[in-house]
Write a protein that holds these residues in place. Sequence first.
Motif, mmCIF file in Angstrom:
data_model
loop_
_atom_site.group_PDB
_atom_site.id
_atom_site.type_symbol
_atom_site.label_atom_id
_atom_site.label_comp_id
_atom_site.label_asym_id
_atom_site.label_seq_id
_atom_site.Cartn_x
_atom_site.Cartn_y
_atom_site.Cartn_z
ATOM 1 N N GLU A 1 1.168 -5.794 -5.625
ATOM 2 C CA GLU A 1 0.267 -6.753 -4.981
ATOM 3 C C GLU A 1 1.054 -7.532 -3.941
ATOM 4 N N ARG A 2 0.346 -8.069 -2.949
ATOM 5 C CA ARG A 2 0.925 -8.879 -1.872
ATOM 6 C C ARG A 2 1.737 -8.006 -0.918
ATOM 7 N N GLU A 3 1.385 -8.022 0.369
ATOM 8 C CA GLU A 3 1.995 -7.123 1.345
ATOM 9 C C GLU A 3 3.431 -7.485 1.710
ATOM 10 N N ILE A 4 3.758 -8.769 1.740
ATOM 11 C CA ILE A 4 5.117 -9.157 2.082
ATOM 12 C C ILE A 4 5.801 -9.696 0.827
ATOM 13 N N ASN A 5 7.059 -9.284 0.601
ATOM 14 C CA ASN A 5 7.743 -9.596 -0.650
ATOM 15 C C ASN A 5 6.844 -9.217 -1.818
ATOM 16 N N GLU A 6 6.400 -7.970 -1.777
ATOM 17 C CA GLU A 6 5.416 -7.460 -2.720
ATOM 18 C C GLU A 6 5.845 -7.658 -4.176
ATOM 19 N N VAL A 7 4.844 -7.859 -5.036
ATOM 20 C CA VAL A 7 5.082 -8.119 -6.454
ATOM 21 C C VAL A 7 4.628 -6.907 -7.255
ATOM 22 N N LEU A 8 5.471 -6.435 -8.148
ATOM 23 C CA LEU A 8 5.142 -5.302 -9.008
ATOM 24 C C LEU A 8 4.514 -5.844 -10.292
ATOM 25 N N VAL A 9 3.266 -5.474 -10.532
ATOM 26 C CA VAL A 9 2.529 -5.908 -11.721
ATOM 27 C C VAL A 9 2.539 -4.775 -12.731
ATOM 28 N N VAL A 10 2.990 -5.072 -13.951
ATOM 29 C CA VAL A 10 3.144 -4.055 -14.987
ATOM 30 C C VAL A 10 2.166 -4.311 -16.121
ATOM 31 N N ASP A 11 1.488 -3.259 -16.554
ATOM 32 C CA ASP A 11 0.534 -3.345 -17.662
ATOM 33 C C ASP A 11 1.273 -3.106 -18.977
ATOM 34 N N SER B 1 0.828 -1.212 0.000
ATOM 35 C CA SER B 1 0.000 0.000 0.000
ATOM 36 C C SER B 1 0.861 1.260 0.000
ATOM 37 N N GLN B 2 1.988 1.224 0.709
ATOM 38 C CA GLN B 2 2.878 2.383 0.725
ATOM 39 C C GLN B 2 3.480 2.620 -0.658
ATOM 40 N N ARG B 3 3.893 1.561 -1.295
ATOM 41 C CA ARG B 3 4.477 1.697 -2.626
ATOM 42 C C ARG B 3 3.430 2.118 -3.650
ATOM 43 N N ASN B 4 2.219 1.593 -3.530
ATOM 44 C CA ASN B 4 1.157 1.998 -4.456
ATOM 45 C C ASN B 4 0.824 3.481 -4.296
ATOM 46 N N TYR B 5 0.867 3.969 -3.068
ATOM 47 C CA TYR B 5 0.670 5.401 -2.839
ATOM 48 C C TYR B 5 1.776 6.193 -3.536
#
Length: 273
Positions: free
Chosen positions: A142-152, A62-66
């Motif tokens: 996505e995913r709070e721990i070891n978060e995954v960066l999803v790219v469009d 959530s912090q990174r998405n912000y």
Amino acid sequence: MSAISVLILTKNEEQDLPDCLKSVAWSDDVHVLDSMSSDKTAEIAENFGAKVTLRVFDGYASQRNYGLKLPFKHQWLVILDADERITPSLASELKEFAKSALDHVAGARMRRRDIWWGRWLKHAQISPFYVRMVRVSRAHYEREINEVLVVDGDIAELTQPFVHYPFSKGLDHWISKHNTYSRMEAEVVAKGLFIKPDWRTALFGGDFSERRVHQKAIFYGLPARPLIKLIYMLIVRRAFLDGWPGVRYAILQAIYEYFIVLKTKEMQAAKGI
């Protein structure tokens, strides 16, 4: 200056932030998203000319998405932690890539070199490839721990590495951080929140990050995971070729895995599972 913005995520990073900022001095749009540091992190960032945004930390993804929604000046964004550095050779490659990338390309993956005691953990490092450059508004976590960066969009592969100093604040800090990570990992396992693994995707998936997600889900189902991880790192990946730093790092990773196992059992016992 290049047409690339930079996002650095921080929390009490007065020690590491200056060198990180120096490594991205080629950008005219550097943003620091700070999780309400109690040290001089924000002051240091402002002194370097970075734009500082303060936000209470409420989760890694959530912090990174912000952070991805901040008002960036350019369409391309490089994402870093304070203990990471962009090398001059990578900076040059990033600039050329930003100029020539086609519209269907929305991200770039590059190799990270983890350093401990002055040694590159070339063999001991399990996940050396990361997507750290994306088109603004075409990526999310996505995913709070070891978060995954999803790219469009498609992801390009760059050749030059960036550098990471995971032990820059000492072993105590690394252990403390991974103590938190192990609890979060255990919650995922105990609640059965990880995805249903697909062996075909784990072995032959076209995207590295997708393969890693399925490999991890398969790994969660194996017995004696800490021992398997130690053998895998020392023998299969030949961590011993990185000298004592590689051997010690492999042992730390096995201990970290054991923390996850024990905390998972503790959580399941508390719920009568």
